[in-house]
Design a protein around this motif. Sequence first.
Motif, PDB file in Angstrom:
ATOM      1  N   MET A   1      -4.777  -7.075  -5.913  1.00 60.67           N
ATOM      2  CA  MET A   1      -4.415  -6.242  -7.011  1.00 60.67           C
ATOM      3  C   MET A   1      -3.066  -5.587  -6.736  1.00 60.67           C
ATOM      4  SD  MET A   1      -4.356  -2.882  -8.278  1.00 60.67           S
ATOM      5  CE  MET A   1      -4.855  -2.222  -6.764  1.00 60.67           C
ATOM      6  N   ALA A   2      -2.852  -5.138  -5.521  1.00 61.81           N
ATOM      7  CA  ALA A   2      -1.574  -4.521  -5.184  1.00 61.81           C
ATOM      8  C   ALA A   2      -0.435  -5.536  -5.308  1.00 61.81           C
ATOM      9  CB  ALA A   2      -1.623  -3.936  -3.775  1.00 61.81           C
ATOM     10  N   CYS A   7       4.260  -7.752  -8.400  1.00 62.45           N
ATOM     11  CA  CYS A   7       4.808  -8.820  -9.254  1.00 62.45           C
ATOM     12  C   CYS A   7       5.222  -8.268 -10.616  1.00 62.45           C
ATOM     13  CB  CYS A   7       3.787  -9.938  -9.443  1.00 62.45           C
ATOM     14  SG  CYS A   7       3.548 -10.957  -7.981  1.00 62.45           S
ATOM     15  N   LEU A   8       4.393  -7.422 -11.202  1.00 62.59           N
ATOM     16  CA  LEU A   8       4.725  -6.830 -12.504  1.00 62.59           C
ATOM     17  C   LEU A   8       5.980  -5.976 -12.412  1.00 62.59           C
ATOM     18  CD1 LEU A   8       1.155  -5.875 -13.737  1.00 62.59           C
ATOM     19  CD2 LEU A   8       2.639  -7.683 -14.649  1.00 62.59           C
ATOM     20  N   ARG A   9       6.104  -5.212 -11.342  1.00 61.94           N
ATOM     21  CA  ARG A   9       7.310  -4.402 -11.139  1.00 61.94           C
ATOM     22  C   ARG A   9       8.553  -5.287 -11.097  1.00 61.94           C
ATOM     23  NH1 ARG A   9       5.429  -0.459  -6.147  1.00 61.94           N
ATOM     24  NH2 ARG A   9       3.925   0.781  -7.329  1.00 61.94           N
ATOM     25  N   LEU A  33      -3.724   3.557  -6.318  1.00 60.01           N
ATOM     26  CA  LEU A  33      -2.312   3.884  -6.281  1.00 60.01           C
ATOM     27  C   LEU A  33      -1.600   2.916  -5.335  1.00 60.01           C
ATOM     28  CD1 LEU A  33      -0.017   5.829  -7.053  1.00 60.01           C
ATOM     29  CD2 LEU A  33      -0.633   7.167  -5.029  1.00 60.01           C
ATOM     30  N   VAL A  34      -0.567   2.265  -5.833  1.00 55.95           N
ATOM     31  CA  VAL A  34       0.208   1.338  -5.001  1.00 55.95           C
ATOM     32  C   VAL A  34       1.447   2.098  -4.538  1.00 55.95           C
ATOM     33  CG1 VAL A  34       1.326  -0.902  -4.857  1.00 55.95           C
ATOM     34  CG2 VAL A  34      -0.698  -0.621  -6.298  1.00 55.95           C
ATOM     35  N   ASP A  35       1.290   2.778  -3.407  1.00 57.27           N
ATOM     36  CA  ASP A  35       2.378   3.576  -2.850  1.00 57.27           C
ATOM     37  C   ASP A  35       3.183   2.743  -1.859  1.00 57.27           C
ATOM     38  OD1 ASP A  35       0.647   3.375  -0.719  1.00 57.27           O
ATOM     39  OD2 ASP A  35       0.240   5.519  -0.569  1.00 57.27           O
ATOM     40  N   GLN A  40       4.074  -1.930   1.612  1.00 57.58           N
ATOM     41  CA  GLN A  40       4.491  -2.499   2.892  1.00 57.58           C
ATOM     42  C   GLN A  40       3.397  -3.370   3.488  1.00 57.58           C
ATOM     43  OE1 GLN A  40       7.579  -2.550   4.148  1.00 57.58           O
ATOM     44  NE2 GLN A  40       6.663  -4.007   5.543  1.00 57.58           N
ATOM     45  N   ALA A  41       2.131  -2.958   3.329  1.00 54.99           N
ATOM     46  CA  ALA A  41       1.012  -3.756   3.838  1.00 54.99           C
ATOM     47  C   ALA A  41       0.949  -5.114   3.135  1.00 54.99           C
ATOM     48  CB  ALA A  41      -0.302  -3.002   3.663  1.00 54.99           C
ATOM     49  N   VAL A  42       1.184  -5.122   1.818  1.00 51.79           N
ATOM     50  CA  VAL A  42       1.178  -6.381   1.061  1.00 51.79           C
ATOM     51  C   VAL A  42       2.329  -7.273   1.516  1.00 51.79           C
ATOM     52  CG1 VAL A  42       1.504  -7.409  -1.229  1.00 51.79           C
ATOM     53  CG2 VAL A  42      -0.001  -5.428  -0.956  1.00 51.79           C
ATOM     54  N   LEU A  43       3.521  -6.703   1.633  1.00 55.82           N
ATOM     55  CA  LEU A  43       4.682  -7.489   2.053  1.00 55.82           C
ATOM     56  C   LEU A  43       4.491  -8.041   3.466  1.00 55.82           C
ATOM     57  CD1 LEU A  43       7.551  -5.273   0.582  1.00 55.82           C
ATOM     58  CD2 LEU A  43       6.591  -7.388  -0.362  1.00 55.82           C
ATOM     59  N   SER A  44       3.874  -7.260   4.334  1.00 55.29           N
ATOM     60  CA  SER A  44       3.594  -7.722   5.691  1.00 55.29           C
ATOM     61  C   SER A  44       2.596  -8.885   5.676  1.00 55.29           C
ATOM     62  CB  SER A  44       3.050  -6.561   6.520  1.00 55.29           C
ATOM     63  OG  SER A  44       2.729  -6.984   7.805  1.00 55.29           O
ATOM     64  N   ALA A  45       1.565  -8.773   4.842  1.00 54.81           N
ATOM     65  CA  ALA A  45       0.575  -9.849   4.729  1.00 54.81           C
ATOM     66  C   ALA A  45       1.220 -11.123   4.183  1.00 54.81           C
ATOM     67  CB  ALA A  45      -0.578  -9.412   3.833  1.00 54.81           C
TER      68      ALA A  45
END
Length: 98
Positions: A1-2, A7-9, A33-35, A40-45
């Motif tokens: 979801m994050a 992607c929407l941003r 909340l996608v803070d 950063q956790a998503v980008l790292s994954a």
Amino acid sequence: MAAQVLCLREMFDVSVPHGEVFAGRDRKHHLVLVDAELEQAVLSAVEDLRRGILGSVVPLPVNDRRCVRCSLRPGCIPETRPQRAVDLFAPRIPGDCP
């Protein structure tokens, strides 16, 4: 979801501060909340996934109690030895042992 929020941003150049997840168990929508920390956790994954794909190495399976009812088990086969991704998709000769 994050990742979807990110992607929407990017796609629409808009501020999307959160997403919502519907949980069937309690039949409620939960705001997430996608803070900066979650971003950063998503980008790292994503980077870890990219390295794994480019390195052609399949990560070691966990093979714990979660595997028993997993729908991906037939393709994962966590009790087998680790292999390189390229070996998993290599053509096999009949009678060949893995």
